[in-house]
Enzyme design. Structure first.
Site, PDB file in Angstrom:
ATOM      1  N   LEU A  28      57.765  14.115  58.515  1.00 46.56           N
ATOM      2  CA  LEU A  28      58.145  13.143  59.543  1.00 46.56           C
ATOM      3  C   LEU A  28      59.603  12.746  59.397  1.00 46.56           C
ATOM      4  CD1 LEU A  28      54.901  11.132  58.930  1.00 46.56           C
ATOM      5  CD2 LEU A  28      55.390  12.384  61.050  1.00 46.56           C
ATOM      6  N   THR A  57      62.270  13.685  54.308  1.00 42.84           N
ATOM      7  CA  THR A  57      63.450  13.276  53.534  1.00 42.84           C
ATOM      8  C   THR A  57      63.654  11.782  53.724  1.00 42.84           C
ATOM      9  OG1 THR A  57      64.468  15.437  53.884  1.00 42.84           O
ATOM     10  CG2 THR A  57      65.932  13.661  53.172  1.00 42.84           C
ATOM     11  N   LYS A  85      66.402  15.369  46.294  1.00 44.65           N
ATOM     12  CA  LYS A  85      66.618  15.913  47.643  1.00 44.65           C
ATOM     13  C   LYS A  85      67.826  15.258  48.310  1.00 44.65           C
ATOM     14  CE  LYS A  85      66.195  17.469  51.843  1.00 44.65           C
ATOM     15  NZ  LYS A  85      66.831  18.724  52.214  1.00 44.65           N
ATOM     16  N   LYS A 109      70.973  10.620  59.979  1.00 43.59           N
ATOM     17  CA  LYS A 109      69.869   9.891  59.327  1.00 43.59           C
ATOM     18  C   LYS A 109      69.917  10.121  57.818  1.00 43.59           C
ATOM     19  CE  LYS A 109      66.151  11.712  58.357  1.00 43.59           C
ATOM     20  NZ  LYS A 109      65.421  12.214  57.154  1.00 43.59           N
TER      21      LYS A 109
END
Ligand code: NAP
Length: 299
Positions: free
Chosen positions: A68, A99, A174, A247
């Site tokens: 998502l 993420t 990540k 984002k």
């Protein structure tokens, strides 16, 4: 040995759909759910069942994968009235591949545990093509026993799986890995603005960068798409758009603020990509960014 599992995927956007294709190809029994239902049609035609709600998805599957956009999407999908955690999910294993910040995964793991289920995180490196081919790089956080349970599925999705520690550590790694990659698109645009007077064909120039210390691994794969945009050609299919980059950069800056560390390059890169979005390329693929910078900086 091939193990066939009852798998659910909530979130069949670009990455979720590609992962779903991969798991169908690996003969898993797949159920999918997506907020925008039409994005499940292709997968239904390929053999997946479609759940009407996340709650239904979680009751049909032994392992539920979520892919998502961000923390708000996770909250709605897990904790909503008909969310993944609304029904009896005792014994289920959830794998979140989105993420997001480590705090989001830690809070989610607590919510999942309170329902008698387990969560591991596996945010990934690699885009739509590697997802379809089972060639992602998974940065896993979670309890060792839960990670072992997920392992056959992780191996079906990833070329390499690194279990880096407890829940939240996968998200940290990540975010850190995406930082130089995302700053690089702007760095490449600026580098090209220094040598555009040389007049070398963009495809050759990008190939030179990719084969030198001027290029990261990404350029070997995405170089031709970047060269095409420099030649003014059609951009590649959108796999990682500029808004998603923004984002990620915002998420890194939020995490840095919480940790009390400074990320000046990251902040500057975000300002540049915010400008690019204002110029109208927010929904374009990341490979557009260097060409966009060249156009913008041309005097
Ligand atoms: N694209 C890449 O190359 C790449 C690579 C590695 C990691 N990632 C990460 O993977 C995640 C997904 O990326 P993507 O490229 O697949 O993005 P995407 O195509 O935009 O898909 C996003 C998914 O999240 C869902 N979603 C968003 N807000 C929601 C909400 N409030 N409630 C329920 N569902 C919601 C979307 O549903 P709708 O269809 O209804 O909007 C869609 O299924 C992101 O965290 C991204 O950073 C992406």
């Amino acid at each position: 040995m091939e193990v066939s599992l009852k798998v659910g995927i909530a979130g069949t956007g670009r990455m979720g759909a590609a992962i779903a294709e991969r798991l169908l190809a690996r003969s898993h029994e797949l159920t999918v759910w997506n907020r925008t239902a039409e994005k499940t049609r292709g997968l239904a035609a390929a053999g997946a069942s479609v759940a009407a709600t996340p709650q239904e998805l979680a009751t049909k599957a032994d392992v539920v994968i979520t892919m998502l956009t961000d923390a708000a999407a996770i909250d709605a999908t897990y904790r909503g009235a008909r969310g993944l955690l609304a029904g009896d999910v005792r014994g289920r294993l959830f794998i979140d591949m989105s993420t997001v910040r480590p705090e989001v995964e830690k809070a989610l793991a607590a919510s999942v545990k309170a329902k008698g289920a387990a969560l591991i995180e596996c945010p990934v490196g690699g885009t739509v093509g590697p997802a379809r081919d089972g060639k992602l790089f998974g940065f896993v956080g979670g309890e060792p026993a839960d990670v072992s349970r997920a392992r056959p599925l992780l191996d079906d999705m990833c070329r390499r799986v690194e279990h880096v520690g407890p829940i939240g550590t996968g998200a940290s790694v990540k975010l850190a890995i995406n930082l130089p990659l995302l700053v690089y698109y702007q760095a490449l645009g600026e580098a090209l603005s220094l040598c555009r007077s040389v007049g070398v064909d963009p495809a050759r120039l990008i190939d030179i960068f990719a084969d030198s210390s001027g290029g990261p691994n990404m350029l070997k794969v995405r170089g031709p798409a970047i060269a095409a945009t420099l030649q003014g050609k059609e951009t590649a299919p959108v796999t990682f758009d500029v808004d998603l980059i923004r984002k990620d950069l915002r998420t890194m800056l939020e995490e840095a603020a919480a940790l009390g560390v400074e990320l000046p390059l990251t902040a500057n890169a975000l300002a540049r990509y915010d400008e690019a979005a204002r110029d109208g390329i927010g929904a374009s693929d990341a490979t557009m960014l260097p060409a966009h910078w060249l156009r913008r900086s041309r005097k």
